[in-house]
Write a protein that holds these residues in place. Sequence first.
Motif, PDB file in Angstrom:
ATOM      1  N   THR A  97      50.291  51.021  25.925  1.00  0.00           N
ATOM      2  CA  THR A  97      49.444  49.889  26.303  1.00  0.00           C
ATOM      3  C   THR A  97      47.981  50.328  26.324  1.00  0.00           C
ATOM      4  O   THR A  97      47.635  51.334  26.942  1.00  0.00           O
ATOM      5  CB  THR A  97      49.828  49.361  27.701  1.00  0.00           C
ATOM      6  OG1 THR A  97      51.152  48.843  27.651  1.00  0.00           O
ATOM      7  CG2 THR A  97      48.865  48.274  28.168  1.00  0.00           C
ATOM      8  N   VAL A  98      47.144  49.588  25.648  1.00  0.00           N
ATOM      9  CA  VAL A  98      45.712  49.906  25.634  1.00  0.00           C
ATOM     10  C   VAL A  98      45.079  49.330  26.899  1.00  0.00           C
ATOM     11  O   VAL A  98      45.094  48.113  27.107  1.00  0.00           O
ATOM     12  CB  VAL A  98      45.044  49.323  24.375  1.00  0.00           C
ATOM     13  CG1 VAL A  98      43.529  49.481  24.450  1.00  0.00           C
ATOM     14  CG2 VAL A  98      45.598  50.006  23.125  1.00  0.00           C
ATOM     15  N   GLN A 114      45.629  40.773  33.926  1.00  0.00           N
ATOM     16  CA  GLN A 114      44.326  40.158  34.161  1.00  0.00           C
ATOM     17  C   GLN A 114      43.151  41.088  33.885  1.00  0.00           C
ATOM     18  O   GLN A 114      42.087  40.644  33.468  1.00  0.00           O
ATOM     19  CB  GLN A 114      44.247  39.667  35.618  1.00  0.00           C
ATOM     20  CG  GLN A 114      45.298  38.617  35.963  1.00  0.00           C
ATOM     21  CD  GLN A 114      45.182  37.396  35.085  1.00  0.00           C
ATOM     22  OE1 GLN A 114      46.032  37.151  34.229  1.00  0.00           O
ATOM     23  NE2 GLN A 114      44.134  36.635  35.278  1.00  0.00           N
ATOM     24  N   VAL A 115      43.324  42.360  34.141  1.00  0.00           N
ATOM     25  CA  VAL A 115      42.234  43.323  33.977  1.00  0.00           C
ATOM     26  C   VAL A 115      42.588  44.370  32.934  1.00  0.00           C
ATOM     27  O   VAL A 115      41.795  44.663  32.029  1.00  0.00           O
ATOM     28  CB  VAL A 115      41.884  44.005  35.323  1.00  0.00           C
ATOM     29  CG1 VAL A 115      40.696  44.944  35.141  1.00  0.00           C
ATOM     30  CG2 VAL A 115      41.591  42.968  36.394  1.00  0.00           C
ATOM     31  N   VAL A 116      43.769  44.938  33.056  1.00  0.00           N
ATOM     32  CA  VAL A 116      44.231  45.906  32.064  1.00  0.00           C
ATOM     33  C   VAL A 116      44.437  45.197  30.728  1.00  0.00           C
ATOM     34  O   VAL A 116      44.948  44.073  30.674  1.00  0.00           O
ATOM     35  CB  VAL A 116      45.543  46.574  32.532  1.00  0.00           C
ATOM     36  CG1 VAL A 116      46.270  47.260  31.380  1.00  0.00           C
ATOM     37  CG2 VAL A 116      45.246  47.576  33.645  1.00  0.00           C
ATOM     38  N   ASN A 170      41.828  49.525  27.857  1.00  0.00           N
ATOM     39  CA  ASN A 170      40.546  48.900  27.544  1.00  0.00           C
ATOM     40  C   ASN A 170      40.334  48.988  26.039  1.00  0.00           C
ATOM     41  O   ASN A 170      40.123  50.081  25.499  1.00  0.00           O
ATOM     42  CB  ASN A 170      39.412  49.619  28.291  1.00  0.00           C
ATOM     43  CG  ASN A 170      38.066  48.941  28.116  1.00  0.00           C
ATOM     44  OD1 ASN A 170      37.706  48.521  27.015  1.00  0.00           O
ATOM     45  ND2 ASN A 170      37.299  48.850  29.187  1.00  0.00           N
ATOM     46  N   PRO A 171      40.386  47.876  25.316  1.00  0.00           N
ATOM     47  CA  PRO A 171      40.277  47.951  23.852  1.00  0.00           C
ATOM     48  C   PRO A 171      38.942  48.483  23.357  1.00  0.00           C
ATOM     49  O   PRO A 171      38.876  49.113  22.301  1.00  0.00           O
ATOM     50  CB  PRO A 171      40.501  46.503  23.400  1.00  0.00           C
ATOM     51  CG  PRO A 171      40.297  45.663  24.608  1.00  0.00           C
ATOM     52  CD  PRO A 171      40.659  46.503  25.780  1.00  0.00           C
ATOM     53  N   VAL A 172      37.864  48.260  24.088  1.00  0.00           N
ATOM     54  CA  VAL A 172      36.555  48.750  23.640  1.00  0.00           C
ATOM     55  C   VAL A 172      36.521  50.275  23.692  1.00  0.00           C
ATOM     56  O   VAL A 172      36.100  50.936  22.730  1.00  0.00           O
ATOM     57  CB  VAL A 172      35.422  48.148  24.491  1.00  0.00           C
ATOM     58  CG1 VAL A 172      34.071  48.731  24.067  1.00  0.00           C
ATOM     59  CG2 VAL A 172      35.411  46.630  24.355  1.00  0.00           C
ATOM     60  N   THR A 173      36.974  50.854  24.802  1.00  0.00           N
ATOM     61  CA  THR A 173      36.980  52.314  24.890  1.00  0.00           C
ATOM     62  C   THR A 173      38.026  52.907  23.950  1.00  0.00           C
ATOM     63  O   THR A 173      37.820  53.987  23.379  1.00  0.00           O
ATOM     64  CB  THR A 173      37.234  52.794  26.322  1.00  0.00           C
ATOM     65  OG1 THR A 173      38.473  52.261  26.810  1.00  0.00           O
ATOM     66  CG2 THR A 173      36.119  52.345  27.248  1.00  0.00           C
ATOM     67  N   PHE A 174      39.150  52.223  23.765  1.00  0.00           N
ATOM     68  CA  PHE A 174      40.178  52.693  22.830  1.00  0.00           C
ATOM     69  C   PHE A 174      39.598  52.841  21.423  1.00  0.00           C
ATOM     70  O   PHE A 174      39.676  53.903  20.802  1.00  0.00           O
ATOM     71  CB  PHE A 174      41.356  51.720  22.810  1.00  0.00           C
ATOM     72  CG  PHE A 174      42.310  51.936  21.655  1.00  0.00           C
ATOM     73  CD1 PHE A 174      43.345  52.851  21.748  1.00  0.00           C
ATOM     74  CD2 PHE A 174      42.167  51.217  20.477  1.00  0.00           C
ATOM     75  CE1 PHE A 174      44.205  53.059  20.679  1.00  0.00           C
ATOM     76  CE2 PHE A 174      43.025  51.411  19.406  1.00  0.00           C
ATOM     77  CZ  PHE A 174      44.045  52.340  19.512  1.00  0.00           C
ATOM     78  N   HIS A 175      39.016  51.779  20.906  1.00  0.00           N
ATOM     79  CA  HIS A 175      38.490  51.826  19.543  1.00  0.00           C
ATOM     80  C   HIS A 175      37.311  52.789  19.446  1.00  0.00           C
ATOM     81  O   HIS A 175      37.125  53.449  18.414  1.00  0.00           O
ATOM     82  CB  HIS A 175      38.103  50.426  19.074  1.00  0.00           C
ATOM     83  CG  HIS A 175      39.281  49.524  18.875  1.00  0.00           C
ATOM     84  ND1 HIS A 175      40.228  49.749  17.916  1.00  0.00           N
ATOM     85  CD2 HIS A 175      39.673  48.391  19.532  1.00  0.00           C
ATOM     86  CE1 HIS A 175      41.155  48.798  17.975  1.00  0.00           C
ATOM     87  NE2 HIS A 175      40.841  47.972  18.945  1.00  0.00           N
ATOM     88  N   GLY A 176      36.525  52.893  20.506  1.00  0.00           N
ATOM     89  CA  GLY A 176      35.428  53.849  20.503  1.00  0.00           C
ATOM     90  C   GLY A 176      35.926  55.283  20.392  1.00  0.00           C
ATOM     91  O   GLY A 176      35.328  56.113  19.699  1.00  0.00           O
ATOM     92  N   GLN A 177      37.026  55.583  21.089  1.00  0.00           N
ATOM     93  CA  GLN A 177      37.603  56.927  20.998  1.00  0.00           C
ATOM     94  C   GLN A 177      38.125  57.214  19.592  1.00  0.00           C
ATOM     95  O   GLN A 177      37.933  58.305  19.044  1.00  0.00           O
ATOM     96  CB  GLN A 177      38.728  57.085  22.016  1.00  0.00           C
ATOM     97  CG  GLN A 177      38.264  57.260  23.433  1.00  0.00           C
ATOM     98  CD  GLN A 177      37.583  58.606  23.639  1.00  0.00           C
ATOM     99  OE1 GLN A 177      38.199  59.656  23.608  1.00  0.00           O
ATOM    100  NE2 GLN A 177      36.273  58.562  23.837  1.00  0.00           N
ATOM    101  N   VAL A 178      38.792  56.237  18.993  1.00  0.00           N
ATOM    102  CA  VAL A 178      39.315  56.430  17.639  1.00  0.00           C
ATOM    103  C   VAL A 178      38.176  56.648  16.651  1.00  0.00           C
ATOM    104  O   VAL A 178      38.205  57.574  15.822  1.00  0.00           O
ATOM    105  CB  VAL A 178      40.184  55.233  17.214  1.00  0.00           C
ATOM    106  CG1 VAL A 178      40.572  55.344  15.733  1.00  0.00           C
ATOM    107  CG2 VAL A 178      41.448  55.153  18.079  1.00  0.00           C
ATOM    108  N   GLU A 179      37.165  55.809  16.728  1.00  0.00           N
ATOM    109  CA  GLU A 179      36.027  55.949  15.818  1.00  0.00           C
ATOM    110  C   GLU A 179      35.350  57.302  15.987  1.00  0.00           C
ATOM    111  O   GLU A 179      35.010  57.978  15.005  1.00  0.00           O
ATOM    112  CB  GLU A 179      35.029  54.813  16.067  1.00  0.00           C
ATOM    113  CG  GLU A 179      35.563  53.446  15.655  1.00  0.00           C
ATOM    114  CD  GLU A 179      34.883  52.280  16.359  1.00  0.00           C
ATOM    115  OE1 GLU A 179      35.341  51.138  16.174  1.00  0.00           O
ATOM    116  OE2 GLU A 179      33.903  52.517  17.099  1.00  0.00           O
TER     117      GLU A 179
END
Length: 950
Positions: A822-823, A177-179, A825-834
């Motif tokens: 498992t990601v 639900q949150v993760v 938070n996808p927003v922080t995940f992609h932000g870290q990669v970028e």
Amino acid sequence: MSGRILVSLKVNGREHDLAVKPNTTLLHAIRDELGLTGTKCGCESGDCGACTVLLDGRAVNSCLILAVDAAGAEITTIEGLASGAELHPLQKAFIKYGALQCGYCTPGQLMAARALLERNPNPSREEIHAALSGNLCRCGTYPRIEQAIQNWRSAADQALDARPRPDDEQDQQRDLQVVGHGVTRYDAPDKVTGRARYTGDIRLPDMLHGKILGSRVAHGIIRRIDTARARELPGVLAVITGRDVPDTWYGVSPARYDEQILAKERVRYVGDEVAAVAAVDEETAERALQLIEVEYEELPAVFDPEEAMQPDAPLVHPEHPRFARNVNTKVEWHFGDVARGFAEADCIREQRFVGNRSYQAPLEPHAAIARWEHHGGRLTVWSSAQTPHYMQHMLARVFELPMGSIRMIRPPVGGGFGAKCETTPLEFCAVILARMTGRPVMMKYSRQEMFYHFRGRHKQYIDMKVGVKKDGTLTAVQSRILLDGGAYTSFGVITAYYAGSMLPTLYKIPNYKYDGYRIYTNLPASGAMRGHGVPQPRFAMESLLDMLAEDLGLDPIEIRLRNAMEPNTRTINDLDVSSCEFKATLERARRESGWTEKRGRLAPGKGIGVGCGGFVSGAGYPIYRSDFPHSNAVIRVHEDGLAVSLFIATAEIGQGCDTVLPQIAAEELGIPYERVWLAECDSVLAPIDLGSYASRVTLMAGNAVKMAAAEVKSQLLKIAARQLGCDPHGLTARDGRIFIAEHPQLGMGWDEVARLAFSRSGPVVGTGYYQPPPGLGGTYKGATVGTSPAYSFATSVCEVAVDLQTGYVTVERFHDFSDAGTVINPVTFHGQVEGGIIMGLGETLLEDVRHDRRGVLLNPDLHGYLIPTICDTPAIHSRAVDSYEPHGPFGAKEIGEGCLPPILGAIANAIYDACGVRATELPITAESILRGLKARRERGGGPTGRGSTT
């Protein structure tokens, strides 16, 4: 008011009459006189843009404008951007699209963007780049800043809330639900409004300001220090030298404590700390430093690690016989039989690669405040620290205090990347000066002082040899690396080991030999930087794999697939890899980047290349010997049951842990994310956590939080079971309810159960901890370095354009595929990669700290030391492959550091594909490419594409 000028400033619609010195900048008038600290001080030379404000609607660097020259103008700061309680749509858009990480540059970015939108509400990508080209973001959030500006209108009518939202950035499907969902960053509202108070923003009553005097020679004996004139300067309250500080040596690794708070006899690099002052303001403190007279007996210095190892080289640390020939650390590993492995090889490549001295360059300068309390000899320290516990431990050790007598407070940290992982002279001198004066003391590094303190990337000289069979299967790898350590150890012992230990985690290497030598030189000390010790050896390995693939007529991705690490493998050097979807990252990169259609087929000057990497998800062992858990957490349920408080001493440095950890807590508790409060990082409130280094927080701190939440949930399930007349094992907590799993309609509100629990037994509290699995690693010397509960894996494909006339390289796009479990938070995940891609781009093409023949740095600022701007940002396509790490919370592992090591090799390999120049030294400059093109022409090679190495 002698020497001051009365000036009237209109700031955020209000008139202010101020008496300022003639040289007071608008920046300092705003911050120091008006207390509007949302406008940040990052360089004071107009290079970073953190101080951007609007002057009559125009974006300006307030550090370059005198306050008196701003009289009569309309001045708008970040505090004036919102309209009352309603955020500006641009601020909402920054939050929605994740256009911030550490947040230190965010106010300046917002003000520059606001000025642009006033002129042009629908700017193009090129117009955004032009308007924000002077606003640096070391976290590399440029793609998201651009997205937020382009879509700012869409946020106008949206309410700012913390609920998970449908998000096309999700790459994985989880029944959670949150993760796994993009939620509002916990710290985002404070950072977009200027409310976030970093250490340098704090103002305490009666606070003094301290400054440190650095050595002007690279190597010498201090013959005399005269502080009399400095002490006599009005406004100076204390001056200290090496005579006034403890004799205790300090550092990071207990085996190599080699630093003194202030030099007592010998200085070892230009900038080595020799004296400090405390005064009523920073200007007076700086004037006092100029009045301190230091007489040196200058000694021969050495600035090259190969020269430093020679028998007749000057010794940087003659007081330590163990450091003969300036060898700080020596690693000699041999696994398997490399001689046999090379004998079995059908093809062997051997090459020297040279790295660069790159610097973390966080936008927030280091800062510390010390205050002695009036009861019990207690000490409070505020610091922009990545590792508050290690700092507390070192302060206790040096000053012989119980750790319980030291309160460590970690305000928001404006970027670290390893630069803020250790205790500095700022903290030590602030403590001493505060004790001497009886007043709080603030100490900050200037931008130039940050470069001299350094602790950046070691420059590595890598001689690597790789053997393979005809089908590309690895038979042996041999690596000899010299690391330029500078004058002190810092994290360098670990760096020397990491440079060798991590190479076998990516590919199955049957025979491996590594000889590493970290060498003292008379340069600023190198330390831990993002991807600690790994990017440069990975650059060498990824380049050699491409070279071998060409020799054998193999596709570069195919040779990697044939040797790729697999799940549940023990490497040749006894590291245990659990989850591993490295092959999936390679296969998706090949398929989704158009690799097969593009490789070797692009137009002249265009190229595509691949690079791979990964990193640990936390170090398996602590820096100093201890047997306590690495992460600890406490969760307390509020009395009305509608909120919980999470107490944990991790360090939010921009990577998003202050969001990810509350998500983990909410998911395990079964409540909405917005019900979780995160307490400030304060050692009085939160139990020990080892901090933010080695990409440890998501897995280690996340597990501690999950355990604490599970303990709370267990207590509530028992209460609910009694009320519902069922077995607690049959209950589920989800969406703020506790219900019978097989009959979801039968249940109670989570808050109702929590109130019952409180009324019956008082506060509901859960505790959690995390300790890495015992027995990680082998039994040989240095076997602990590189151990981890889990490893990340990544493949990056890069496309470049090389101007064949000038040698200039433009990175056009990146495709990145990562195995991070498992990601959360996808927003922080992609932000870290970028951000990792953009930082890696800078290290590959732009960044290098240079010095002259006397050890004086030539580019200790953000004008001479170039880091990527928004104009250098390529198109980035980032994806998470499906993966689950059994040792991580909900299957998660790291992403923040493993995303950087692939970048160097990917760019270098793409450049070779574009023009046939094989770069072996960093940074890869236009000049080096032109030299390579000239050499190819002289040998009769073609101007582009496949060719021999240069």
